[in-house]
Design a protein around this motif. Structure first.
Motif, mmCIF file in Angstrom:
data_model
loop_
_atom_site.group_PDB
_atom_site.id
_atom_site.type_symbol
_atom_site.label_atom_id
_atom_site.label_comp_id
_atom_site.label_asym_id
_atom_site.label_seq_id
_atom_site.Cartn_x
_atom_site.Cartn_y
_atom_site.Cartn_z
ATOM 1 N N VAL A 269 -58.990 13.524 -1.707
ATOM 2 C CA VAL A 269 -57.909 13.284 -0.757
ATOM 3 C C VAL A 269 -56.880 12.400 -1.437
ATOM 4 C CG1 VAL A 269 -57.272 12.225 1.444
ATOM 5 C CG2 VAL A 269 -59.392 13.550 1.260
ATOM 6 N N PHE A 270 -55.632 12.850 -1.439
ATOM 7 C CA PHE A 270 -54.559 12.138 -2.114
ATOM 8 C C PHE A 270 -53.816 11.220 -1.141
ATOM 9 C CE2 PHE A 270 -55.306 16.047 -4.424
ATOM 10 C CZ PHE A 270 -55.321 15.633 -5.745
ATOM 11 N N GLN A 271 -52.990 10.355 -1.698
ATOM 12 C CA GLN A 271 -52.201 9.438 -0.876
ATOM 13 C C GLN A 271 -51.271 10.196 0.056
ATOM 14 O OE1 GLN A 271 -50.217 6.354 -3.087
ATOM 15 N NE2 GLN A 271 -48.777 5.921 -1.447
ATOM 16 N N ARG A 272 -50.651 11.252 -0.451
ATOM 17 C CA ARG A 272 -49.772 12.094 0.356
ATOM 18 C C ARG A 272 -50.440 13.447 0.544
ATOM 19 N NH1 ARG A 272 -43.804 10.791 -2.307
ATOM 20 N NH2 ARG A 272 -43.797 8.549 -1.796
ATOM 21 N N PRO A 273 -50.966 13.717 1.729
ATOM 22 C CA PRO A 273 -51.726 14.951 1.939
ATOM 23 C C PRO A 273 -50.849 16.186 1.827
ATOM 24 C CG PRO A 273 -51.345 13.844 4.027
ATOM 25 C CD PRO A 273 -50.893 12.900 2.954
ATOM 26 N N VAL A 274 -51.420 17.252 1.317
ATOM 27 C CA VAL A 274 -50.750 18.543 1.230
ATOM 28 C C VAL A 274 -51.254 19.408 2.382
ATOM 29 C CG1 VAL A 274 -50.395 20.615 -0.169
ATOM 30 C CG2 VAL A 274 -50.536 18.360 -1.267
ATOM 31 N N MET A 275 -50.343 19.783 3.273
ATOM 32 C CA MET A 275 -50.700 20.597 4.425
ATOM 33 C C MET A 275 -50.284 22.041 4.200
ATOM 34 S SD MET A 275 -52.035 18.522 6.796
ATOM 35 C CE MET A 275 -52.985 17.884 5.414
ATOM 36 N N LEU A 276 -51.189 22.967 4.507
ATOM 37 C CA LEU A 276 -50.860 24.381 4.432
ATOM 38 C C LEU A 276 -49.945 24.755 5.590
ATOM 39 C CD1 LEU A 276 -54.419 25.770 3.631
ATOM 40 C CD2 LEU A 276 -52.597 25.196 2.016
ATOM 41 N N ARG A 277 -49.140 25.797 5.418
ATOM 42 C CA ARG A 277 -48.207 26.261 6.449
ATOM 43 C C ARG A 277 -48.962 27.063 7.504
ATOM 44 N NH1 ARG A 277 -42.780 25.813 5.310
ATOM 45 N NH2 ARG A 277 -42.258 25.214 3.162
ATOM 46 N N ARG A 278 -49.783 26.357 8.251
ATOM 47 C CA ARG A 278 -50.568 26.983 9.312
ATOM 48 C C ARG A 278 -51.041 25.887 10.248
ATOM 49 N NH1 ARG A 278 -54.585 30.041 5.496
ATOM 50 N NH2 ARG A 278 -52.668 30.155 4.275
ATOM 51 N N SER A 279 -51.773 26.246 11.266
ATOM 52 C CA SER A 279 -52.197 25.269 12.271
ATOM 53 C C SER A 279 -53.249 24.317 11.719
ATOM 54 C CB SER A 279 -52.765 25.997 13.488
ATOM 55 O OG SER A 279 -54.014 26.596 13.166
ATOM 56 N N VAL B 222 -46.167 19.357 11.160
ATOM 57 C CA VAL B 222 -45.385 18.561 12.111
ATOM 58 C C VAL B 222 -46.166 17.341 12.600
ATOM 59 C CG1 VAL B 222 -44.158 20.627 12.842
ATOM 60 C CG2 VAL B 222 -46.072 19.793 14.227
ATOM 61 N N LEU B 223 -47.384 17.155 12.119
ATOM 62 C CA LEU B 223 -48.178 16.000 12.519
ATOM 63 C C LEU B 223 -47.583 14.722 11.925
ATOM 64 C CD1 LEU B 223 -51.845 17.263 11.990
ATOM 65 C CD2 LEU B 223 -50.408 17.480 14.034
ATOM 66 N N SER B 224 -47.933 13.596 12.524
ATOM 67 C CA SER B 224 -47.543 12.309 11.956
ATOM 68 C C SER B 224 -48.302 12.076 10.658
ATOM 69 C CB SER B 224 -47.865 11.184 12.939
ATOM 70 O OG SER B 224 -49.271 11.003 13.051
ATOM 71 N N GLY C 57 -50.336 9.649 9.821
ATOM 72 C CA GLY C 57 -51.729 9.310 10.062
ATOM 73 C C GLY C 57 -52.549 10.507 10.484
ATOM 74 N N GLU C 58 -51.968 11.374 11.317
ATOM 75 C CA GLU C 58 -52.669 12.586 11.752
ATOM 76 C C GLU C 58 -52.886 13.536 10.574
ATOM 77 O OE1 GLU C 58 -50.861 12.592 16.306
ATOM 78 O OE2 GLU C 58 -49.869 13.716 14.699
ATOM 79 N N GLN C 59 -51.888 13.673 9.724
ATOM 80 C CA GLN C 59 -52.058 14.527 8.548
ATOM 81 C C GLN C 59 -53.159 14.004 7.634
ATOM 82 O OE1 GLN C 59 -48.518 15.424 6.340
ATOM 83 N NE2 GLN C 59 -47.548 16.558 8.016
ATOM 84 N N GLN C 60 -53.237 12.701 7.487
ATOM 85 C CA GLN C 60 -54.274 12.158 6.603
ATOM 86 C C GLN C 60 -55.651 12.341 7.219
ATOM 87 O OE1 GLN C 60 -54.630 11.989 3.611
ATOM 88 N NE2 GLN C 60 -53.939 10.009 2.844
ATOM 89 N N ARG C 61 -55.776 12.216 8.533
ATOM 90 C CA ARG C 61 -57.062 12.507 9.178
ATOM 91 C C ARG C 61 -57.443 13.969 8.975
ATOM 92 N NH1 ARG C 61 -55.249 10.045 13.991
ATOM 93 N NH2 ARG C 61 -55.997 11.742 15.303
ATOM 94 N N LEU C 62 -56.448 14.856 9.064
ATOM 95 C CA LEU C 62 -56.726 16.272 8.837
ATOM 96 C C LEU C 62 -57.129 16.515 7.384
ATOM 97 C CD1 LEU C 62 -56.807 19.247 9.526
ATOM 98 C CD2 LEU C 62 -54.311 19.318 9.322
ATOM 99 N N ALA C 63 -56.432 15.888 6.441
ATOM 100 C CA ALA C 63 -56.788 16.055 5.032
ATOM 101 C C ALA C 63 -58.222 15.598 4.774
ATOM 102 C CB ALA C 63 -55.815 15.272 4.161
ATOM 103 N N LEU C 64 -58.618 14.489 5.404
ATOM 104 C CA LEU C 64 -59.976 13.982 5.226
ATOM 105 C C LEU C 64 -60.995 14.915 5.878
ATOM 106 C CD1 LEU C 64 -61.870 11.844 4.203
ATOM 107 C CD2 LEU C 64 -61.267 10.406 6.154
#
Length: 253
Positions: A95-105, A147-149, A151-158
């Motif tokens: 898990v990186f400092q800046r999470p990479v989110m896929l273009r999906r839900s 579109v998550l915040s 903190g939410e993106q980092q929880r998702l990445a984890l």
């Protein structure tokens, strides 16, 4: 060895037992300069090893060498006593400092990770639901991940890293710039992972976070390990000059 650094005996870091991951004589160079040199370390299973040190000390670089994202110019990275390979990396996540989110839900981000690890389709839905619940993201399951915040993106990445049940999870400053509530949520997930038997390697500048989560510490200075051992002992009474200077605020973050 830089001034003030101490010789490190890696097997003494976490007491008895066999290391899950080891580095032996690792050197990595770029631009004609050694960035990591003569580095030995052991990561013991079921524990949280914290990597600390000033900016430019080589912390993130060390993490990438451990995970196999970079190949050392000299030395060996061992997994369960054998040379690191692609099969070993499937038992790891990062898990990186800046999470990479896929273009999906949010849900689809988690399902994609399971598909990539060839988890049978019939097993994915229940595991995704459990991961959403652990990360407290159920109410956001169908929202676009991007579109998550923060903190939410980092929880998702984890959650995405943990859903495939890695034996070892690398974390590169996962709570940098997050608000206190998000930091608490991330640390709660990490403590649960530790209880489940996941080994953690965490890069952080936050001494408080290190004390809350860590068992062992690798303190880096100028591309080498200045000091290694039980985290509480070293943060309370460091022996190396670089660790003393950092804790006293005489080295930059």
């Amino acid at each position: 060895m830089p001034d003030g650094c101490l010789p490190v005996d890696p097997p003494a870091m976490a007491g008895s037992g066999t290391a899950l991951l080891s580095l032996r004589g690792v050197r990595f160079a770029a631009g004609g300069r050694d960035l990591i040199r003569g580095l030995d370390a052991d990561i013991m299973p079921g524990r949280c090893s914290v990597i600390m040190g000033a900016n430019g000390a080589g912390k993130s670089l060390l993490l990438r060498l451990m995970h196999g994202l970079l190949v050392p110019d000299e030395g060996r990275v061992l997994w369960d006593g054998r040379d690191m390979d692609q099969t070993a990396r499937r038992d790891q996540a990062m898990v990186f400092q800046r999470p990479v989110m896929l273009r999906r839900s949010v849900r689809a981000n988690l399902a994609f990770a399971l598909a990539a690890h060839r988890v049978p389709g019939r097993d994915r839905s229940a595991r995704v639901d459990a991961a959403l619940a652990r990360a407290r993201l159920e109410h956001l399951a169908d929202r676009p991940a991007r579109v998550l915040s923060g903190g939410e993106q980092q929880r998702l990445a984890l959650a995405r890293a943990l859903i495939c049940q890695p034996r070892l999870l690398f974390l590169d400053e996962p709570t940098a710039s997050l608000d206190p509530a998000s930091i608490h949520a991330i640390e709660t997930l990490l403590r649960a992972a530790l209880r489940s038997g996941v080994t953690l390697v965490l890069v952080t500048h936050d001494a408080g976070q290190a004390r809350r989560l860590g068992d062992d510490i690798l303190f880096m200075h100028n591309g080498q390990i200045a000091e290694a051992g039980p985290l509480t002992e070293i943060l309370t009474a460091p022996r190396s000059e670089p660790a003393k200077a950092w804790l006293e605020g005489r080295l930059p973050l």
